[in-house]
Design an enzyme around this catalytic site. Structure first.
Site, short mmCIF file in Angstrom:
data_model
loop_
_atom_site.label_atom_id
_atom_site.label_comp_id
_atom_site.label_asym_id
_atom_site.label_seq_id
_atom_site.Cartn_x
_atom_site.Cartn_y
_atom_site.Cartn_z
N THR A 46 0.91 -1.04 -0.05
CA THR A 46 -0.08 0.02 0.00
C THR A 46 0.99 1.31 -0.15
O THR A 46 2.06 1.21 0.35
CB THR A 46 -0.94 -0.04 1.19
OG1 THR A 46 -0.16 -0.15 2.49
CG2 THR A 46 -1.92 -1.19 1.03
N THR A 48 1.68 4.35 1.59
CA THR A 48 2.45 4.84 2.77
C THR A 48 3.25 3.93 3.26
O THR A 48 4.45 3.95 3.47
CB THR A 48 1.71 5.44 4.05
OG1 THR A 48 1.01 6.62 3.34
CG2 THR A 48 2.60 5.95 5.18
N CYS A 49 2.83 2.47 3.44
CA CYS A 49 3.56 1.47 3.86
C CYS A 49 4.85 1.15 3.16
O CYS A 49 5.76 0.87 3.58
CB CYS A 49 2.66 0.22 3.93
SG CYS A 49 1.19 0.51 4.90
N SER A 50 4.49 1.14 1.59
CA SER A 50 5.67 0.92 0.53
C SER A 50 6.61 1.95 0.45
O SER A 50 7.66 1.92 0.15
CB SER A 50 5.07 0.27 -0.64
OG SER A 50 4.39 -0.86 -0.30
N LEU A 54 8.00 0.84 5.55
CA LEU A 54 8.94 -0.41 5.81
C LEU A 54 10.20 0.13 5.08
O LEU A 54 11.34 -0.25 5.71
CB LEU A 54 8.42 -1.39 4.74
CG LEU A 54 9.36 -2.49 4.27
CD1 LEU A 54 9.79 -3.14 5.62
CD2 LEU A 54 8.53 -3.48 3.26
#
Length: 158
Positions: A46, A48-50, A54
């Site tokens: 997703t 923001t996560c990517s 992370l």
């Protein structure tokens, strides 16, 4: 109610990708006698996560481990195949990619969010915690963004 600092993490079975496919890993085994940084994201791959969450831990993994952390783990309500692919796509060799496919861990620690209105189902909230020998010693949750749960915030807490 969300897990609190000073509480023991419940023993839940998660999955990691092994050489022959998904393998079970209990949180009891993961946390026993170790200092572990766990950060959770709403979904692998997703935005923001990517783009930020992370990658911040990938870039800062050595600094985090230099402060006495045995394992850095990322968890999401995704299956082991997705978590493994995301880890590989993100050069996250130093991060243990934990699959919480049924949201059992997120539910057990009281950190779920209901995204059924957007067809995403029950997901994990975005959080980070430091767990020392199974006991939470630091916990932050981000409702928006990742100011409180970034790798930099974890480094400051260590």
């Amino acid at each position: 109610m969300a897990i609190q600092v000073g509480e023991r993490v419940p023993n839940i079975e998660l999955q990691v990708m092994g050489s022959n496919g998904p393998e079970k890993l209990s949180t009891g085994e993961l946390f026993a006698g170790k200092k572990v940084v766990v950060f959770a994201v709403p979904g692998a791959f997703t935005p923001t996560c990517s783009a930020a969450h992370l990658p911040g831990f990938v870039v800062n993994a050595d600094q985090i481990k230099a402060r006495g952390v045995d394992t850095i783990a990322c968890t999401s309500v995704n299956d082991a195949f997705v978590m493994d692919a995301w880890g590989k796509a993100s050069n996250a060799e130093e991060i243990l990619m934990l699959a919480d496919g049924l949201a059992e861990f997120a539910t057990a620690v009281g950190l779920t969010q209901d995204r059924t209105a957007t067809k995403m189902g029950i997901r994990s909230q975005r959080y980070a915690m430091i767990v020392d020998d199974g006991v939470v010693t630091w916990l932050e949750v981000d409702e928006k963004g990742l100011e409180k749960t970034s790798a930099e915030a974890v480094l400051a807490a260590l």
